[in-house]
Scaffold this motif. Sequence first.
Motif, PDB file in Angstrom:
ATOM      1  N   SER A 295       0.752  -1.082   0.098  1.00 15.73           N
ATOM      2  CA  SER A 295       0.005  -0.039   0.031  1.00 15.73           C
ATOM      3  C   SER A 295       0.837   1.413   0.047  1.00 15.73           C
ATOM      4  O   SER A 295       0.542   2.278  -0.319  1.00 15.73           O
ATOM      5  CB  SER A 295      -0.744   0.105   1.280  1.00 15.73           C
ATOM      6  OG  SER A 295      -0.261  -0.198   2.340  1.00 15.73           O
ATOM      7  N   LEU A 296       2.142   1.125   0.453  1.00 18.38           N
ATOM      8  CA  LEU A 296       3.190   2.101   0.188  1.00 18.38           C
ATOM      9  C   LEU A 296       3.620   2.581  -1.273  1.00 18.38           C
ATOM     10  O   LEU A 296       4.344   3.154  -1.287  1.00 18.38           O
ATOM     11  CB  LEU A 296       4.067   2.253   1.409  1.00 18.38           C
ATOM     12  CG  LEU A 296       3.494   2.595   2.635  1.00 18.38           C
ATOM     13  CD1 LEU A 296       4.954   2.526   3.818  1.00 18.38           C
ATOM     14  CD2 LEU A 296       3.182   4.161   2.756  1.00 18.38           C
TER      15      LEU A 296
ATOM     16  N   ASP B  19       0.280 -10.145 -11.248  1.00 12.37           N
ATOM     17  CA  ASP B  19       0.199  -9.294 -10.238  1.00 12.37           C
ATOM     18  C   ASP B  19      -1.375  -8.989 -10.058  1.00 12.37           C
ATOM     19  O   ASP B  19      -1.767  -7.932 -10.393  1.00 12.37           O
ATOM     20  CB  ASP B  19       0.908  -7.927  -9.958  1.00 12.37           C
ATOM     21  CG  ASP B  19       0.527  -6.908  -8.695  1.00 12.37           C
ATOM     22  OD1 ASP B  19      -0.002  -7.652  -8.001  1.00 12.37           O
ATOM     23  OD2 ASP B  19       1.020  -5.852  -8.759  1.00 12.37           O
ATOM     24  N   ARG B  20      -2.273  -9.898  -9.596  1.00 14.59           N
ATOM     25  CA  ARG B  20      -3.649  -9.729  -9.330  1.00 14.59           C
ATOM     26  C   ARG B  20      -4.037  -8.749  -8.467  1.00 14.59           C
ATOM     27  O   ARG B  20      -4.907  -7.968  -8.675  1.00 14.59           O
ATOM     28  CB  ARG B  20      -4.287 -11.186  -9.197  1.00 14.59           C
ATOM     29  CG  ARG B  20      -4.161 -12.283 -10.034  1.00 14.59           C
ATOM     30  CD  ARG B  20      -4.976 -11.925 -11.406  1.00 14.59           C
ATOM     31  NE  ARG B  20      -6.376 -11.368 -11.116  1.00 14.59           N
ATOM     32  CZ  ARG B  20      -7.249 -12.353 -11.136  1.00 14.59           C
ATOM     33  NH1 ARG B  20      -7.150 -13.653 -11.342  1.00 14.59           N
ATOM     34  NH2 ARG B  20      -8.693 -12.013 -11.104  1.00 14.59           N
TER      35      ARG B  20
ATOM     36  N   GLY C 237      -6.159  -1.293  -8.828  1.00  9.37           N
ATOM     37  CA  GLY C 237      -6.225  -0.560 -10.068  1.00  9.37           C
ATOM     38  C   GLY C 237      -7.640  -0.380 -10.427  1.00  9.37           C
ATOM     39  O   GLY C 237      -8.086   0.665 -10.749  1.00  9.37           O
ATOM     40  N   LYS C 238      -8.454  -1.481 -10.615  1.00 14.84           N
ATOM     41  CA  LYS C 238      -9.845  -1.504 -10.916  1.00 14.84           C
ATOM     42  C   LYS C 238     -10.569  -0.732 -10.121  1.00 14.84           C
ATOM     43  O   LYS C 238     -11.389   0.117 -10.490  1.00 14.84           O
ATOM     44  CB  LYS C 238     -10.327  -2.940 -10.977  1.00 14.84           C
ATOM     45  CG  LYS C 238     -11.111  -3.213 -12.342  1.00 14.84           C
ATOM     46  CD  LYS C 238     -11.726  -4.525 -12.169  1.00 14.84           C
ATOM     47  CE  LYS C 238     -10.812  -5.571 -11.959  1.00 14.84           C
ATOM     48  NZ  LYS C 238     -11.352  -6.939 -11.539  1.00 14.84           N
TER      49      LYS C 238
ATOM     50  N   GLU D  74     -13.697   4.261  -8.780  1.00 16.07           N
ATOM     51  CA  GLU D  74     -13.893   5.753  -8.033  1.00 16.07           C
ATOM     52  C   GLU D  74     -13.858   6.838  -8.912  1.00 16.07           C
ATOM     53  O   GLU D  74     -14.494   7.866  -8.668  1.00 16.07           O
ATOM     54  CB  GLU D  74     -12.681   5.880  -6.805  1.00 16.07           C
ATOM     55  CG  GLU D  74     -13.141   4.903  -5.766  1.00 16.07           C
ATOM     56  CD  GLU D  74     -12.034   4.899  -5.029  1.00 16.07           C
ATOM     57  OE1 GLU D  74     -10.999   5.674  -4.857  1.00 16.07           O
ATOM     58  OE2 GLU D  74     -12.011   3.758  -3.957  1.00 16.07           O
ATOM     59  N   ALA D  75     -12.716   6.904  -9.794  1.00 18.26           N
ATOM     60  CA  ALA D  75     -12.655   7.904 -10.931  1.00 18.26           C
ATOM     61  C   ALA D  75     -13.890   8.171 -11.862  1.00 18.26           C
ATOM     62  O   ALA D  75     -14.198   9.427 -11.920  1.00 18.26           O
ATOM     63  CB  ALA D  75     -11.533   7.731 -11.689  1.00 18.26           C
TER      64      ALA D  75
END
Lengths: 116, 163
Positions: free
Chosen positions: A89-90, A101-102, A108-109, A114-115
């Motif tokens: 998370s950092l 990298d699931r 990212g999804k 949110e965007a």
Amino acid sequence: MSEPIGITLIFIGVLFDLLGCIGLIRLPDVYNRLQAATKTVTLGTCLILTGVAVASGTVTIQIKAMLALALVLIASPTAAHALARGAYSLGVKLWEKSVVDRYGEDLGKEGEDEAA
Amino acid sequence: MRWAWAFVLSFGFWLLLTWPPGWQELSVGLVAAVVATTFFGRMLRLKTVRRLFDPRRYFWAICYVLVLIYRIFVANLDVAYRVLHPEMPIKPGIVKVKTVLQNEVAKTVLANSITLTPGTLSVDITDDGYLYVHWINVRAMQEEEASSYIVGRFESLLRRIFE
């Protein structure tokens, strides 16, 4: 009689701890290093504590060693989990040769949702 | 009732740790147990305490610990192999797996067990039962296949212990 067995156990435990240290230096990223460190240190410490219990021959020390062993067995993977999640998370990246990298994909999804 | 149990469990644990008891150990333990009970007592569920007295769960718990010890040994030999091999045969990545376990304690134990088994490390868990697992040598990227590799062997035992 039980003392040589205990000392042998302690020796094997230290050997695994050493392997963990080598892994800590050789492996490429935080997550791989955590893997090596957690597994070897857990087994190494457990073997050392078992060795202490076998070598000492005193019941109170044996009970304490076994309680410490149970605590290490619970705390060590929990700490690794917290470190891995904290590192991710950092924004600590995976090694560039990592194949999948699931976690990043799913995070990212959510960001895109949110965007939108 | 819940608070009484929390106090008895934490004070009993302290007694085992500091045996044999003298007045110093007892008084410090009393304070420590009261503090622990005040802060964490509300997390203890009576259902959990009742499960402490169910012998069948102990049987499965012992089976589980034996399986876990075996897997920890394999995991360590696996690390030793990867670390000492001159070319370092690793193929890391993070995969997503699904668990059918509902109980919170069971999920925690599952995540910890995954961390101690060969090549896998739990990174995160979601509320709907998905785990993200860092795998040092990815063998399956699809969810179903990865799940059967990683969580399959623990789930049935854990369900017998906790659910």
